[in-house]
Design a protein around this motif. Structure first.
Motif, PDB file in Angstrom:
ATOM      1  N   ALA A  73       0.833  -1.199   0.000  1.00  0.00           N
ATOM      2  CA  ALA A  73       0.000   0.000   0.000  1.00  0.00           C
ATOM      3  C   ALA A  73       0.873   1.255   0.000  1.00  0.00           C
ATOM      4  CB  ALA A  73      -0.917   0.008   1.221  1.00  0.00           C
ATOM      5  N   ASN A  74       1.971   1.195   0.722  1.00  0.00           N
ATOM      6  CA  ASN A  74       2.868   2.351   0.761  1.00  0.00           C
ATOM      7  C   ASN A  74       3.447   2.640  -0.621  1.00  0.00           C
ATOM      8  OD1 ASN A  74       2.372   2.165   3.476  1.00  0.00           O
ATOM      9  ND2 ASN A  74       4.332   1.208   3.980  1.00  0.00           N
ATOM     10  N   VAL A  75       3.811   1.585  -1.335  1.00  0.00           N
ATOM     11  CA  VAL A  75       4.332   1.766  -2.695  1.00  0.00           C
ATOM     12  C   VAL A  75       3.241   2.374  -3.582  1.00  0.00           C
ATOM     13  CG1 VAL A  75       5.267   0.578  -4.724  1.00  0.00           C
ATOM     14  CG2 VAL A  75       5.926  -0.174  -2.414  1.00  0.00           C
ATOM     15  N   ALA A  76       2.026   1.868  -3.425  1.00  0.00           N
ATOM     16  CA  ALA A  76       0.915   2.359  -4.246  1.00  0.00           C
ATOM     17  C   ALA A  76       0.662   3.841  -3.999  1.00  0.00           C
ATOM     18  CB  ALA A  76      -0.345   1.545  -3.947  1.00  0.00           C
ATOM     19  N   ILE A  77       0.691   4.243  -2.742  1.00  0.00           N
ATOM     20  CA  ILE A  77       0.440   5.664  -2.438  1.00  0.00           C
ATOM     21  C   ILE A  77       1.550   6.533  -3.014  1.00  0.00           C
ATOM     22  CG2 ILE A  77       0.293   7.337  -0.546  1.00  0.00           C
ATOM     23  CD1 ILE A  77      -1.319   5.295   1.039  1.00  0.00           C
ATOM     24  N   SER A  78       2.790   6.086  -2.896  1.00  0.00           N
ATOM     25  CA  SER A  78       3.897   6.834  -3.513  1.00  0.00           C
ATOM     26  C   SER A  78       3.615   7.067  -4.983  1.00  0.00           C
ATOM     27  CB  SER A  78       5.213   6.050  -3.393  1.00  0.00           C
ATOM     28  OG  SER A  78       5.918   6.410  -2.232  1.00  0.00           O
ATOM     29  N   LEU A  79       3.262   5.999  -5.683  1.00  0.00           N
ATOM     30  CA  LEU A  79       3.041   6.104  -7.115  1.00  0.00           C
ATOM     31  C   LEU A  79       1.875   7.032  -7.437  1.00  0.00           C
ATOM     32  CD1 LEU A  79       3.787   2.410  -8.059  1.00  0.00           C
ATOM     33  CD2 LEU A  79       5.031   4.440  -8.880  1.00  0.00           C
ATOM     34  N   ALA A  80       0.792   6.912  -6.677  1.00  0.00           N
ATOM     35  CA  ALA A  80      -0.355   7.782  -6.903  1.00  0.00           C
ATOM     36  C   ALA A  80       0.040   9.243  -6.701  1.00  0.00           C
ATOM     37  CB  ALA A  80      -1.500   7.392  -5.979  1.00  0.00           C
TER      38      ALA A  80
END
Lengths: 334, 334, 334, 334, 334, 334
Positions: free
Chosen positions: B27-34
């Protein structure tokens, strides 16, 4: 001005509350002086609502005189502050459009009356940047102060984002600074406002940095012959959490250099320049004839500011003098 | 995942409140990308209660797609965090047994549908560590992604305390990593998971450290021939408050080395690796063909993460690029 | 004692709340010992109101025995604490006049009963500084302890602002220290209380600092022949945020020197000495015959104290021994 | 809109922090609908800074569509809220001058595109009160919605302090309301905006209050023949802590009356009307043909809003229906 | 058990922190008793981590004996609490699966040793609901207590969501309640667990409500002949903010009825039943032979609980007796 | 005086922070008056430390004159406050022994100078209760005020716990009250201080309660012939959360009765009497000759005080007059 800052090191999007502080350039200087026991009156226009009243109460709490403050206009200017850390810079979002002070016009403040019994008038470059009206009132004040024989000081305080009403800073500031006895700026202000850069530096000779500052100070004095002292604050930004801090004062002959402080765990650097100015005015008033000491007081006072949350400094003369005397050990006082 | 952390530097026994953040490795990776503007969908199983819903809302708030998330299971995994300082380490207590995601099984997620229009699939070594089911689903996803031609990346992310369902990490991870194009790990992961250590280092020649990393990367590539790039994050733990931070990327030929950052006043180091991965994926997608720049973006992004409270990074491309360009001065942006 | 401290780095005038902690010199030592698993009883006089009861509950929470505590008097002593940063020192305002403990008198505590089954008695120089009664009771306790064969330790703990009841510290302390087996002080205590300064130092020979400490320890031992060990805590105050920390122990022959720790981001330095004493007593009890190890434990324990908010230390034997073993890296324990 | 409210029942001058919530009339309605599972898009103009972005994130978090939101203008409108208690009223200070939305102009929003696939358009009387541009855009939207066959609803929402751009509310609102199918107002709106008062009431016959509401509704319908339903919210202000709450719906024939709720311990009454509207739209969409049930849903939903801190409602369909079914006992659900 | 509750009246999705309290059915009773000066030991299994240790410290702080507590298992059970208001009910989310206590088995606790010198054993229906093991251990304890002649009391405390291990409550509870001398339940427990409903009520005669309670009590006594007293707590849920509160006690002959309290501004109703039980045990122990007074103490004590934040009651005997004596005026005590 | 109160409804043992407010009987009256625009000076002795200075800043913030305040003594008096709810009373723990003001002695305050240009002097029964010195200084002030022709008012304010220096209240108060023109008390003060009880009430005639108050007022006037008005505040304590509030004023002929307010959700009742006095002085000064209106202002002002956190009232003349005019609806003012 209303400062709304994020708690701790939170980013704006992480907050469900903002810390609230009422401050602002000149107000911060005024509070510093009141803390040092100097009688001081603050002149401004505040909106007649609870937010304006809270600003007033902050001044009163800190013993700043408020009897010349006028009420009017619609809103108190706001700025949002997100405090940075290490490599992430603090972030400021201005929300000052249409603030009460931007509505001021010449004739509203009775400067002759305000200046009765006063000895010193201080203004900053933020005020004339807001609107033609604030610039005009500033000029009105300076001219009256000159006429009545007050010492006039200014902090150039260049803020690029503010100058929006169609005039060039250089144009407006020239007339205002001409009436000043004391000019303060940071490393960029002289260049940004008056395009003054270091000149004629001889790298083969001694302290190049000192030569550079001296050159800037001398040019300012040449252009503004009324000025008796020019002061430059020197901030070294190692990171958002760690700065160095010092300053120089030039009296037309000698360049006084203050010790440099290493500020290793910054609590809040906003208002650093204002606390310097507050310390400087106190120093010049109190240590008459000892410019080195006045400068050192200013630098030590503003060094301590970096340990204080909020825009204005909250230290005593005793605390500043302890640091000037070399005690930066932070031993518990008990 | 629900993170419950002690405020400030309090120990668990000093708290009558915990700070609440919903995050977790992927989820942390996803938020970074978003945050960097990359369209991203997060796939998981959340319990159908208010706590699961809060996790969902955090993802939505940060613009992470949630339309493939499935509800089921009993509880959201929890971890308790006590933030350390100086010589006292931060402390993590896992409370993830029986979490919703541990109940997942092959067939539940329609991967073919999920991957329609997708170009990249990322997973971490935490997921297969939880249960046989999560490992199986992970394999199912990787195989589908391979079939459909997505780039597959993984963060080895070895967590000793998690592997409890009776399988060896090496056994499970081997099958999974075989489907990966990009492999990320920290200094210990390769050894802990695959028993890969630096080999054939010639201390008489040049940069011994670089040789060691190159050796590890090369061995990983030899064992997992699909991998096109291996990346290692490099943390130097001077104290709980002060780390150094960097990384290397190996493409089979060149070992790219990023600058090392000195992180002197850590706000929160949890999620450092995830923010690195987020930055790396962004960099590889955006600076195509410029692996050095991609690596530098990843390191700078995750350096900034250490100034952000919480598990996931909250910085913009502009902020990362400013730091990449060398500006770590933390000057107030106003 | 009730500690009321300003949150974060706020000054007193900025606060609309104070943090509340119940502690105090000897109580802090007791809590340290209880944390290390040593059975301990705390003896004091508490006011019979909710504030006194809160102090009691704090002790119970941390497993300190309270069955000999007596209720009486009017109020719990208070101190106000403002936490400093960098060059601004922390500030303590005492408000202890007329505290419950100041009303104690010989005969109130049944020392023979209290000491039944006890092996060690510890007191600090704060207690006899409060009132003639506390000094008398202290003497009564020491004499009983001596009679019953307990080990007696003291922390000289000189506090200039406390000695107000008309007696000289040297006068009162002499009788008390005479009954002590273990004497602890910081760099100034010996001079302030007994006018003992380093003597006969030969600057041409070896470690001058070590000679100085040895000289002070030797003089203390000469004057108080019962003392078997003298220990000095060594704090280097670089700033309010950054200290160095170490200590020496002298057994009449050898001067043991502990490693020096660099405490770079101080969370709370109040109670540093007390946590040293707690660690020392634990060390001397546990590592019998290994004074170096006992000293190292004391220094490491109190080094960790600087990462803990509040007056008393909250660390385990495991955490201290990890630091003693050289691991100050602060890596997340997960 | 940014709401800055004082914590608890503090007055402005007592606060050193404000609670932060991003809401606003139409946004509150949108969040209500999203909570009930209705797909909804919010249209506005937000300033392109962190504050504007925080508003966006709030909408996303609550599943409100944001893909038609446009960025521009300078600042987000603000209002300061001081929550009252008992006989002290809550206090609102508007600080909306020059807000981003006030800069909107016809042509900026592509309404045809926005309305593709939409079935309902809702607006409130706050929007046209801000500026000529917002009124024009509102009209543009309503006319497009009418053309495309969407149901159009409005909340008259008269706010005296807003109408400052030189037009009379009656004048502007007339054109806008003419395009509405559903009209909502509170007891004063009809009179304040259109000077419509109860008429022809026969005090000798039955329920005088019902006659009065029916008269107002009928007159609104006569003047705005497109309107199929007129709804009036009924608040009885016993004190700032205690209100009664109900509403009536008139369909041109029958006056449906909802049960009246006694709201005895108000948590936050701001947004009561918006939550009513959200409930009403849900009810009319869902309980087609059962206006009584739709009205009851609206009243129960907004009754629950008074237990929720903040501007927008956070309840589920299940919770509203439980209250509609008569269960106001507040028994712990476990 | 760890309770994580939302601050104020916030919903789960509005929180970035949870309040932390360690409590639980039997622990709450124990703390009540310790507050009243009754020596009490708490028996449980706690996980050997900081969270388990925090639970232990809470017990110690409140003077509850902990020397029989055993460490083991993996996690402390958690429940999440959202405090309701007015018509919005409080909401509890259980997260207790796999808690340490669920791992207990017969033989682990040495009951004979635990009960040495004890006179009373109390258990609640929550414990046997968790797992077969907890039910078995409960039975083991009750049988030992019976053998050793302790008074055994139970609170039926039916929680539908807990009974998940495949046994019917009636089946398990029958064996356990058979060993009880004192049985407490609320209005629903008897029906839910044993299907006992009021019988043979003659509506033409006197107090129908009293007849109903008497009938239920009598049936319980008939079925469990060991029981000497049956007590029913009576809550009237007017709203989440306003309840009435009372209770009846039946000794096989007389039905004692307590006064009913009007609880108009509930602070926290969780733990109301536990505080009743704590008060009842104290009352029965202290006011021997005066069941009316014991019942009144229980009702008054638990009435006061509703003014206390958290799961357990924090009032003194003096405070309860003041309320029993009729003083509910809440006049400031100064 | 420093007030340390528990947040929300927490008990002392539940707190790790206290809310901080600087107030006190006469200071509260002074702040009320300053809020209403009356120029006011506060006379006291404050300790020369940061805590004393914070008290000073509070007064300045609220526009109370501080130029006659003297610094000296050791500590600021403290009281601890635990806010009750429903049937649990608020609890006050005094910690005022040895406070700065207790050290005052006749001659220290130059009353003639202080009273120059003043028209009114107010004192309360708390001051002479502290020490012989405060009683003497009080008498000194009253006699000077009488001599100079100021109106003198007092609030009897009987506090049993304070009178500890060996004198009877009646004895001391007699001399002081003799110099008063206006006497205020609550229902108990007259009896507690002067043993005055209602007399000669004829239960067969009209309003018995009114007769009782009139009797008490008349007796006070008989005994203190200088008094022109006697005022009694009337509090009905239904619970800690719900009071009624009113008052009567007797001018020797007429008993004016104010409306009674129902205060249903008390925020903070401390300082109710002081806010009454502040309102009364304002009313008598402003509505000259209209005692009914003055009384009504006092009752309405102090009714509003119950909605304000802290010791002193923070309402405007406009807010009080709105309530006097009958608007207790608490409608949002926007």
């Amino acid at each position: 001005m209303l400062r709304l800052s994020t708690p701790g090191f939170k980013r704006f999007s992480q907050c469900d509350s903002f810390n609230v502080i009422y401050g602002g350039g000149e107000a911060n200087v005024a509070i510093s002086l009141a803390n040092y026991g100097i009688p001081v009156e603050f002149i401004t226009l505040l909106p007649e609502n609870d937010i304006g009243n809270c600003a007033l109460m902050t001044l009163r709490k800190h013993n700043v005189g408020t009897r010349h403050i006028i009420f009017g206009g619609e809103r108190l200017g706001i700025y949002f502050l997100e405090t940075g850390a290490i490599s992430r810079a603090s972030k400021v979002i201005y929300d000052r459009s249409n603030s009460a002070i931007s509505r001021i016009e010449p004739g509203i403040i009775k400067w002759e009356e305000v200046f009765k019994d006063a000895g010193w008038f201080h203004w900053t470059g933020i005020t004339p940047a807001i609107a033609q009206g604030t610039a005009d009132v500033c000029l009105e004040a300076i001219q009256t102060a000159n006429k009545l024989g007050l010492t006039v000081s200014c902090d150039l305080n260049y803020r690029k984002k503010l100058w929006k009403y169609g005039k060039k800073p250089s144009e407006i500031m020239k007339n205002l600074v001409e009436g000043c006895d004391i000019i303060l700026g940071n490393e960029e202000d002289a260049e940004m406002v008056f395009n003054i850069k270091p000149e004629g530096i001889d790298v083969t000779k001694g302290n190049v940095t000192a030569q550079a500052y001296k050159s800037v100070c001398q040019q300012l004095m040449d252009r503004f012959p009324r000025a008796k002292k020019v002061i430059i604050t020197l901030r070294g930004s190692i990171s958002a959490s760690h700065n160095t801090w010092s300053g120089v004062l030039y009296d037309g002959e000698t360049l006084f250099e203050a010790p440099q402080y290493d500020i290793t765990h910054i609590v809040d650097r906003v208002g650093g320049g204002d606390s310097f100015m507050g310390g400087l005015i106190y120093g010049l008033m109190t240590y008459t004839g000892d410019d080195q000491r006045a400068l050192n007081f200013a630098v030590a006072a503003s060094c301590l500011k970096h340990t204080i949350e909020g825009d204005y400094n909250l230290v005593t003369v005793g605390e500043v003098e302890k640091l000037m005397a070399g005690d930066a050990s932070g031993r518990v006082s008990r």
